[in-house]
Design a protein around this motif. Structure first.
Motif, PDB file in Angstrom:
ATOM      1  N   ALA A  49       4.128  25.880 -37.601  1.00  0.00           N
ATOM      2  CA  ALA A  49       3.456  26.546 -36.492  1.00  0.00           C
ATOM      3  C   ALA A  49       2.304  25.653 -36.028  1.00  0.00           C
ATOM      4  O   ALA A  49       1.521  25.173 -36.851  1.00  0.00           O
ATOM      5  CB  ALA A  49       2.923  27.907 -36.926  1.00  0.00           C
ATOM      6  N   GLN A  52      -1.399  25.265 -37.545  1.00  0.00           N
ATOM      7  CA  GLN A  52      -1.357  25.587 -38.974  1.00  0.00           C
ATOM      8  C   GLN A  52      -1.040  24.330 -39.780  1.00  0.00           C
ATOM      9  O   GLN A  52      -0.321  23.449 -39.320  1.00  0.00           O
ATOM     10  CB  GLN A  52      -0.288  26.645 -39.254  1.00  0.00           C
ATOM     11  N   THR A  53      -1.548  24.281 -40.992  1.00  0.00           N
ATOM     12  CA  THR A  53      -1.337  23.125 -41.862  1.00  0.00           C
ATOM     13  C   THR A  53       0.083  23.120 -42.416  1.00  0.00           C
ATOM     14  O   THR A  53       0.629  24.165 -42.781  1.00  0.00           O
ATOM     15  CB  THR A  53      -2.335  23.157 -43.040  1.00  0.00           C
ATOM     16  N   VAL A 106      -1.642  18.855 -39.128  1.00  0.00           N
ATOM     17  CA  VAL A 106      -1.680  19.986 -38.202  1.00  0.00           C
ATOM     18  C   VAL A 106      -1.236  19.474 -36.842  1.00  0.00           C
ATOM     19  O   VAL A 106      -1.731  18.441 -36.375  1.00  0.00           O
ATOM     20  CB  VAL A 106      -3.099  20.587 -38.090  1.00  0.00           C
ATOM     21  N   THR A 109      -2.694  23.005 -31.245  1.00  0.00           N
ATOM     22  CA  THR A 109      -2.142  24.007 -30.330  1.00  0.00           C
ATOM     23  C   THR A 109      -2.167  23.503 -28.887  1.00  0.00           C
ATOM     24  O   THR A 109      -1.463  24.052 -28.039  1.00  0.00           O
ATOM     25  CB  THR A 109      -2.925  25.331 -30.438  1.00  0.00           C
TER      26      THR A 109
END
Length: 142
Positions: A49, A52-53, A106, A109
């Protein structure tokens, strides 16, 4: 004084220069060492995602003892743009020893959902030579 850019060694010491040349004339460069091998990098969790890591894991096995840099790059699979990278520097590995590496990443986004790729690279300790380059693991980030 010889007219050779200020270097008078050959003119002043011809016997020493001849011995030096003869001593080193037959020396050749050592053969290049063979490439290390790597496992295909894995991504976990398998559902990534954005924001997220997630972890990238793989291993490196050299055929000869050496010090290397192991680097993972995350790239956009569509246009090969570099998203992020991590490097493990000064990794001393003995011949035939398999060392595992894991790095956390990551996908921001701000980047689109889609397919990304992990590239595995192994460099000499001084980064002057690429010993291995492999772009082998794709994954989807939602």
């Amino acid at each position: 004084m010889a007219n050779n850019g200020g270097n008078t060694f050959v003119a002043e010491f011809p016997n020493a220069a001849a011995v030096f040349k003869n001593s080193y004339a037959g020396i050749t460069q050592p053969p290049p060492t063979s490439q290390p091998t790597t496992t295909k990098a894995t991504v976990s969790p398998t559902r990534v995602a954005r924001g997220q890591t997630f972890n990238v894991t793989g291993s490196v096995t050299p055929s000869s003892a050496r010090t290397v840099v192991v680097k993972y790059e995350i790239r956009n699979a569509g246009n090969s743009a570099l998203v992020t990278d991590r490097a493990c520097t000064a990794q001393v590995i003995t011949a035939g020893q398999t060392r595992s590496y894991m790095s956390a990443f990551v996908i921001p986004t701000s980047l689109g959902a889609g397919t990304y790729r992990v590239d595995t690279l192994v460099y000499t300790a001084d980064w002057s030579q690429t010993l291995l380059y492999r772009n082998d693991t794709t994954f989807t980030a939602n």
